[in-house]
Design a protein around this motif. Structure first.
Motif, PDB file in Angstrom:
ATOM      1  N   ILE A   1       0.797  -1.123  -0.107  1.00  0.00           N
ATOM      2  CA  ILE A   1       0.080   0.045  -0.016  1.00  0.00           C
ATOM      3  C   ILE A   1       0.794   1.492   0.122  1.00  0.00           C
ATOM      4  O   ILE A   1       0.605   2.248  -0.822  1.00  0.00           O
ATOM      5  CB  ILE A   1      -0.967   0.171   1.272  1.00  0.00           C
ATOM      6  N   PRO A   2       1.972   1.380   0.799  1.00  0.00           N
ATOM      7  CA  PRO A   2       2.645   2.685   0.915  1.00  0.00           C
ATOM      8  C   PRO A   2       3.020   3.059  -0.415  1.00  0.00           C
ATOM      9  O   PRO A   2       2.866   4.230  -0.796  1.00  0.00           O
ATOM     10  CB  PRO A   2       3.871   2.197   1.746  1.00  0.00           C
ATOM     11  N   PRO A   3       3.728   2.504  -1.207  1.00  0.00           N
ATOM     12  CA  PRO A   3       4.165   2.914  -2.677  1.00  0.00           C
ATOM     13  C   PRO A   3       3.102   3.416  -3.576  1.00  0.00           C
ATOM     14  O   PRO A   3       3.263   4.272  -4.081  1.00  0.00           O
ATOM     15  CB  PRO A   3       4.839   1.573  -3.366  1.00  0.00           C
ATOM     16  N   TYR A   4       1.888   2.455  -3.446  1.00  0.00           N
ATOM     17  CA  TYR A   4       0.722   2.876  -4.237  1.00  0.00           C
ATOM     18  C   TYR A   4       0.343   4.217  -3.560  1.00  0.00           C
ATOM     19  O   TYR A   4       0.020   5.351  -4.571  1.00  0.00           O
ATOM     20  CB  TYR A   4      -0.262   1.930  -4.189  1.00  0.00           C
ATOM     21  N   ALA A   5       0.231   4.477  -2.377  1.00  0.00           N
ATOM     22  CA  ALA A   5      -0.474   5.626  -1.663  1.00  0.00           C
ATOM     23  C   ALA A   5       0.319   6.889  -1.892  1.00  0.00           C
ATOM     24  O   ALA A   5      -0.162   7.906  -2.452  1.00  0.00           O
ATOM     25  CB  ALA A   5      -0.650   5.331  -0.003  1.00  0.00           C
TER      26      ALA A   5
ATOM     27  N   ILE B   1       8.330   3.209   7.770  1.00  0.00           N
ATOM     28  CA  ILE B   1       7.282   3.884   8.185  1.00  0.00           C
ATOM     29  C   ILE B   1       7.641   5.274   8.526  1.00  0.00           C
ATOM     30  O   ILE B   1       6.732   6.408   7.919  1.00  0.00           O
ATOM     31  CB  ILE B   1       6.373   3.386   9.519  1.00  0.00           C
ATOM     32  N   LYS B   2       8.445   5.654   9.218  1.00  0.00           N
ATOM     33  CA  LYS B   2       9.102   7.077   9.160  1.00  0.00           C
ATOM     34  C   LYS B   2       9.448   7.867   7.880  1.00  0.00           C
ATOM     35  O   LYS B   2       8.892   8.945   7.685  1.00  0.00           O
ATOM     36  CB  LYS B   2      10.364   7.173  10.162  1.00  0.00           C
ATOM     37  N   SER B   3      10.054   7.086   6.839  1.00  0.00           N
ATOM     38  CA  SER B   3      10.123   7.669   5.514  1.00  0.00           C
ATOM     39  C   SER B   3       8.779   7.711   4.626  1.00  0.00           C
ATOM     40  O   SER B   3       8.692   8.953   3.898  1.00  0.00           O
ATOM     41  CB  SER B   3      11.064   6.697   4.644  1.00  0.00           C
TER      42      SER B   3
ATOM     43  N   GLU C   1       7.253  10.898   6.309  1.00  0.00           N
ATOM     44  CA  GLU C   1       8.170  12.215   6.011  1.00  0.00           C
ATOM     45  C   GLU C   1       7.805  12.537   4.487  1.00  0.00           C
ATOM     46  O   GLU C   1       7.917  13.683   4.217  1.00  0.00           O
ATOM     47  CB  GLU C   1       9.581  12.083   6.161  1.00  0.00           C
ATOM     48  N   GLN C   2       7.851  11.514   3.554  1.00  0.00           N
ATOM     49  CA  GLN C   2       7.444  11.888   2.111  1.00  0.00           C
ATOM     50  C   GLN C   2       5.958  12.436   2.022  1.00  0.00           C
ATOM     51  O   GLN C   2       5.912  13.142   1.225  1.00  0.00           O
ATOM     52  CB  GLN C   2       7.694  10.453   1.401  1.00  0.00           C
ATOM     53  N   CYS C   3       5.204  11.966   2.742  1.00  0.00           N
ATOM     54  CA  CYS C   3       3.850  12.367   2.547  1.00  0.00           C
ATOM     55  C   CYS C   3       3.559  13.839   3.221  1.00  0.00           C
ATOM     56  O   CYS C   3       3.230  14.726   2.453  1.00  0.00           O
ATOM     57  CB  CYS C   3       2.960  11.696   3.562  1.00  0.00           C
TER      58      CYS C   3
END
Length: 266
Positions: free
Chosen positions: A64-68, A242-244, A247-249
């Motif tokens: 999910i994170p790369p997609y989101a 999770i931290k990265s 930060e990117q969001c």
């Protein structure tokens, strides 16, 4: 292997994760060989299937994170650095003159086009086998604006309910006693006899099986320092990931606000 060693599947197998450990994990509670007559292929598969499916569903959540992040960049109408890097990598590999790099670039370019053309079915097919390039799928689907449930649904079905059950069937088959003997015979054939590779492997397998048969052997192992260090590394890696993501969001949100502020001042 625990089932083959015990002769049944009536052993505890759920506590061996992270720092949770009980005295009964993978310990035989029956007579062993006497019970083997009732041990079937389907019984072993059924024992392994539920935790394997849960693991597969967990890997789907991990996509999910790369997609989101890619979808957020698209919706904010800002540069998608992840997708840009993929396109740049494909162009660079195609012009590199290296056959393997060019082949990899062609596969990635084909995958991008296949996902864009086939949507849900494309993601499902890419998720239904051990695909080393699947991270690319999440980034592409976010960049193309695929809805969350279409992407996650296809990924969940493919990874949790198609790929993993097939892997369970293959692994249970390969690690059965009959196939282990076949593999040992192959090793015995292709390796020099004076090295005794097959015999050493057979001895190691028997010692490993003894841990399941003998509770005192399993308990005498104590704390495995290497295992604990590996678990700590995994926890640290997950925390860093999770931290990265956060930060990117935050950076993407800050870029959107800065763009809006700049437009208001014009």
């Amino acid at each position: 292997m625990a089932a083959q060693a015990c002769g049944h599947v009536n052993f505890e197998s759920f506590s061996n994760m992270w720092w949770i450990k009980t005295e009964e994990q993978f310990v035989c509670n029956g007579t062993g060989d006497a019970a083997k007559e009732g041990l079937t292929f389907l019984a072993i598969v059924a024992k392994a299937m539920l935790p394997a499916i849960l693991w597969g569903c967990g890997t789907a959540v991990g996509e999910i994170p790369p997609y989101a992040l890619s979808l957020a960049a698209r919706n904010a109408r800002i540069a998608n650095s992840q997708f840009d890097e993929i396109e740049e990598e494909i162009r660079g590999a195609e012009n590199s003159g290296n056959f393997l790099m060019q082949l990899k670039a062609k596969l990635e370019a084909w995958m991008v086009a296949f996902l864009q053309d086939n949507g849900f079915l494309g993601v499902l097919l890419m998720a239904s086998w051990p695909n080393a390039f699947f991270d690319l799928c999440g980034i592409c689907c976010g960049h193309f604006g695929m809805s969350f449930w279409k992407f996650f649904g296809a990924t969940l079905i493919g990874k949790g309910f198609i790929k993993v059950p097939m892997q369970v069937l293959v692994i249970v088959t390969v690690f059965s006693d009959s196939y282990l003997q076949v593999m040992l015979n192959v090793v015995r054939t292709v390796t020099p006899a004076n090295l005794g590779v097959a015999e050493k492997l057979s001895e190691a397998l028997e010692k490993y099986k003894a841990k399941f048969r003998n509770k005192s052997v399993a308990q005498a192992q104590g704390v495995n320092i290497v295992k604990r260090l590996w678990q700590m590394f995994l926890v640290s890696a997950i925390g860093f990931f999770i931290k990265s993501c956060i930060e990117q969001c935050a950076q993407q949100r800050a870029a959107v606000l800065a763009k809006k502020t700049k437009e208001k001042t014009k």
